[in-house]
Structures are given as C-alpha cells and as structure tokens.
Design an enzyme around this catalytic site. Structure first.
Site, PDB file in Angstrom:
ATOM      1  CG  HIS A 173      -1.821  -1.153   1.299  1.00  0.00           C
ATOM      2  ND1 HIS A 173      -3.069  -1.142   0.726  1.00  0.00           N
ATOM      3  CD2 HIS A 173      -1.649  -2.393   1.814  1.00  0.00           C
ATOM      4  CE1 HIS A 173      -3.646  -2.323   0.915  1.00  0.00           C
ATOM      5  NE2 HIS A 173      -2.801  -3.103   1.562  1.00  0.00           N
TER       6      HIS A 173
ATOM      7  NE  ARG B  30      -2.306   3.846   3.353  1.00  0.00           N
ATOM      8  CZ  ARG B  30      -2.937   2.712   3.574  1.00  0.00           C
ATOM      9  NH1 ARG B  30      -3.676   2.140   2.631  1.00  0.00           N
ATOM     10  NH2 ARG B  30      -2.854   2.115   4.740  1.00  0.00           N
TER      11      ARG B  30
ATOM     12  CG  HIS C  32      -8.714  -8.677   2.486  1.00  0.00           C
ATOM     13  ND1 HIS C  32      -7.831  -7.805   3.056  1.00  0.00           N
ATOM     14  CD2 HIS C  32      -9.428  -9.215   3.512  1.00  0.00           C
ATOM     15  CE1 HIS C  32      -8.004  -7.809   4.368  1.00  0.00           C
ATOM     16  NE2 HIS C  32      -8.974  -8.650   4.674  1.00  0.00           N
TER      17      HIS C  32
ATOM     18  CG  HIS D 295      -2.997 -10.054   3.667  1.00  0.00           C
ATOM     19  ND1 HIS D 295      -4.195 -10.707   3.738  1.00  0.00           N
ATOM     20  CD2 HIS D 295      -3.256  -8.849   3.114  1.00  0.00           C
ATOM     21  CE1 HIS D 295      -5.146  -9.920   3.269  1.00  0.00           C
ATOM     22  NE2 HIS D 295      -4.600  -8.786   2.876  1.00  0.00           N
TER      23      HIS D 295
ATOM     24  CG  LEU E 185      -8.169  -5.921   9.735  1.00  0.00           C
ATOM     25  CD1 LEU E 185      -9.311  -5.058   9.259  1.00  0.00           C
ATOM     26  CD2 LEU E 185      -8.681  -7.038  10.646  1.00  0.00           C
TER      27      LEU E 185
ATOM     28  CG  ASP F 233      -1.102  -5.967   3.956  1.00  0.00           C
ATOM     29  OD1 ASP F 233      -1.455  -5.056   3.198  1.00  0.00           O
ATOM     30  OD2 ASP F 233      -1.861  -6.468   4.808  1.00  0.00           O
TER      31      ASP F 233
ATOM     32  CG  HIS G 292      -3.129   3.606   8.588  1.00  0.00           C
ATOM     33  ND1 HIS G 292      -4.264   4.005   7.929  1.00  0.00           N
ATOM     34  CD2 HIS G 292      -3.034   2.271   8.389  1.00  0.00           C
ATOM     35  CE1 HIS G 292      -4.851   2.941   7.372  1.00  0.00           C
ATOM     36  NE2 HIS G 292      -4.113   1.875   7.617  1.00  0.00           N
TER      37      HIS G 292
ATOM     38  CB  ALA H 288      -6.516  -2.610  10.051  1.00  0.00           C
TER      39      ALA H 288
HETATM   40  O1  DOR Z   1      -4.205  -4.087   7.863  1.00  0.00           O
HETATM   41  C1  DOR Z   1      -4.534  -3.801   6.729  1.00  0.00           C
HETATM   42  N1  DOR Z   1      -4.349  -2.552   6.246  1.00  0.00           N
HETATM   43  N2  DOR Z   1      -5.107  -4.718   5.964  1.00  0.00           N
HETATM   44  C2  DOR Z   1      -5.611  -4.425   4.772  1.00  0.00           C
HETATM   45  O2  DOR Z   1      -6.134  -5.307   4.145  1.00  0.00           O
HETATM   46  C3  DOR Z   1      -5.587  -3.042   4.265  1.00  0.00           C
HETATM   47  C4  DOR Z   1      -4.517  -2.275   4.873  1.00  0.00           C
HETATM   48  C5  DOR Z   1      -4.654  -0.787   4.622  1.00  0.00           C
HETATM   49  O3  DOR Z   1      -4.862  -0.399   3.481  1.00  0.00           O
HETATM   50  O4  DOR Z   1      -4.491  -0.016   5.580  1.00  0.00           O
HETATM   51 ZN    ZN Z   2      -3.126  -5.102   1.960  1.00  0.00          ZN
END
Ligand code: DOR
Ligand code: ZN
Length: 368
Positions: A16, A18, A145, A183, A228, A256, A260, A272
C-alpha cells in the site's frame, strides 16, 4: 556472529503506497530494497479502471523522480505494478485494457467492508462471473483479501471461513484462474494453498511470520501490531513460517506495508495496517534466520513471485548484513517528510511508526 548474504533483488507482491504527499514520503523505503511492487488499489476513491491505475502509476513514478531531484538518491530502478479494485460493476473491457498495458497484472478482491477503504468492494462474486471468466482466459491474477466480513463471524475465524465459503467454490468454478491468497495468517490457509489444484499461491507478511496475537496485548494494547487479517495464535505463526521456509514456490513475499499516520493508529478506533516497508527485508531475514532457513530466503523473496506472475527475476542484487540495529521509533510522514520539518517538532499526524519500532533487529540491508 557476523555474516553477509547476497540475494537477487526481491519484489514486494503486496504494497500500500497511498497517494499524494503520503505516497511520496513512504515510496523511497520500498524502492530502496525492492525492484518491483504490486501496488494495492484501495485509495479513496478506489482504483477501479485501467485509466485510474495508469494515472496512479504515473504519480508514483513522478514522486520517485522528484525524490531523486530533491535528495540526489535515485529510485529510477523501481518499477510499480498496479492492481484494479474489483467492484460488483467492473466492466469486462477493463480486463482487456488492463492486460494490454503490461503493467497491471492483477485484480484485487476486497470483500465489502473487510478493511481500510473497502466499502466499494464486492458484495457477492456471483456479480463478477464474466469478469472472472475473462481474467482466467487472459492469465490475469486474482489477488484475494481472504476474509468473510459478516459481523457474526468471529474475527479470528474469518480467513478459515473464507476458504470454505468463497475460495473452494471459486477454485472449482475457475480451475485455471491464477489466484493469490494475500497475507495468509492461518494454518488452514497454508495447508489449502500447499495442496490445492490449479495455479494458486499466497503472500506472507513479516508480521505474520514473526509475531502472534500476544504481540497485540504486550503489557497494554499495541496498535502498531494491528493489521487485517489480524495476528493469530502461535500455532498459526509456526505453520506460516514452515510454509515460507519450505521451498514451495507457492509461498512468496508480500509485505502488506500499510502506512497510516501515528494519530490514526493511536486512536480510540485505530486503523488496521502495519508500516513495515523500511524494515521488511530485515525482518524477513530475521524470521528465516531464526528458522535456520536463510538459504530459502532468495526463493521466497526474489524468485517465486516473479515466476507466478510470469516475469523474469530482477537483475540487481541485495546484500543483507548481520549487524544489530535499533528500529527508529518513528519517521516523518507526508508533507512533513518532504518539507524537512524539524524532527523533534513533528506532531502525531506528521509521524509514522514502523513495525518493530524501538526493537533491535539483527539484519541490515544494502542494495548493490
Ligand atoms: O491491515 C490492513 N491494512 N489490511 C488491509 O487489508 C488493508 C490495509 C490498509 O490499506 O491499511
Ligand atoms: Zn493489503
């Protein structure tokens, strides 16, 4: 004990990044270690079309170039690969358009409500049959997922339930569809992927190889270990470690890494996602080392992923050095990172806390 290990440069098959300044601030951490990354499409709004995916890819490449101009550090060898976010309404033509670009090898399934920005996700795969048929024909990878999201299902059972209710019927209906269960977190998932018929593989994160669910509650609630699918029991961690170090080409690296800001993680309703990009390769090395399987790291990190995606391995190499260091407590995030704000004055929305913050790790990583 000292030592070095040189491997073919790895790829990250689940990342990810962003967008905007947040993306620009976390991109270098991945691009320093990984040759390619499969970039997840859960932006707001989600990346649902080829046009959106290509525009997003251009923004990533532009951010890499801007980083080089600003800092003198070149990230030009990094190549982002993109994913399309599947919805109940994805058009059949998007599959052909995506495959024809050569840089969008996969479609991502987020069951509606499963995780961060998944509210436009699929409510029932029955709505997507022509699209799945076309993906199977065109060799496009379906990244899952793998959690059912019904509120009555216990959070620790969501992956196992997904295998029974979604994955087994999907495998039977599309026997040649290339599937990656993303994951994975359970023994059930590792067993299923090892044994299943047809083209199937799984990615495994560093946190699921190194930690079990006790890490979420070590002396208090630990939001930076919350992702997650959530961390599971120790027996599951051991099954994942055995799968990753087994030498089976069905298990490969996908961090993964999910950035954040600190303020969104340390909150009464924390997001998550573990931000692992800066430490992911060191943590994988640590996990393989602890299992006595460093000789299997290159397959997992650098060979099996490209083989599954039909690509050649990278030509550069990465050196891992056994040398202890402390993981920083936090990094500057988004605009604060780009503008060089004074580190001591960063607020929590200008900071990001990495996985394993403050811990000693045994390996350091150098691109060569
Ligand atoms: O923990 C997670 N964060 N699991 C995900 O599937 C998405 C990810 C996120 O984009 O923050
Ligand atoms: Zn992910």
């Amino acid at each position: 004990m000292t030592g070095t290990l040189e491997i073919i440069q790895p790829d990250d098959w689940h990342l990810h990044l962003r967008d905007g300044a947040a993306m620009a601030s976390v991109l270098p951490a991945s691009a320093r270690h990984f040759g390619r990354a499969l970039v997840m499409p859960n932006l707001k709004p989600p990346v649902t079309t080829t046009a959106l995916a290509l525009a997003y890819r251009d923004r990533i490449l532009a951010a890499a170039q801007a980083h080089s101009l600003r800092t003198g550090e070149s990230l030009s060898d990094f190549s982002p690969l993109m994913t399309l976010y599947l919805t109940d309404a994805t058009a059949l033509q998007e599959i052909d358009r995506a495959v024809d670009t050569g840089v969008i090898p996969a479609v991502k399934l987020y069951p509606a409500g499963a995780t961060t920005h998944s509210d436009s996700g699929v409510t029932d795969l029955a709505h997507c049959e022509p699209v799945l048929e076309r993906m199977q024909q065109r060799g496009m990878v379906f990244c899952l997922h793998g959690e059912v999201t019904h509120s009555e299902v216990d959070i620790f059972d969501r992956e196992a339930r997904f295998i029974d209710q979604v994955l087994i019927p999907l495998r039977a209906r599309y026997p040649a569809l290339k599937i990656v269960l993303e994951h994975i977190t359970t023994r059930e998932a590792a067993d299923f992927v090892r044994e299943a018929a047809g083209p199937i593989a799984a990615t495994i994160t560093p946190q699921h190889l190194l930690y079990n669910r006790n890490s979420l509650f070590q002396g208090g609630i630990r939001p930076h270990y919350y992702c997650l699918p959530v961390l599971k029991r120790e027996t599951h961690r051991q099954a994942l470690l055995a799968a990753a170090t087994s030498g089976s080409p069905r298990f490969f690296l996908g961090t993964d890494s999910a950035p954040h800001p600190q303020s969104d993680k340390e909150s009464s309703c924390g997001c998550a996602g573990c931000y692992s990009a800066p430490v992911a390769m060191a943590l994988y090395a640590q996990a393989f080392d602890q299992a006595g399987a460093l000789n299997r790291l290159e397959g997992f990190a650098s060979l099996y992923g490209p083989a599954f995606y039909g690509l050649a391995p990278n030509t550069r190499r990465l050196r891992l050095i056994r040398r202890a260091s402390l993981v920083p407590q936090r990094f500057a995030f988004a605009e604060a990172a780009l503008g060089g704000a004074p580190f001591a004055e960063l607020t929590e929305d200008q900071s990001i806390v990495p996985l394993a913050a403050g811990q000693s790790i045994a390996w350091q990583v150098q691109a060569v």
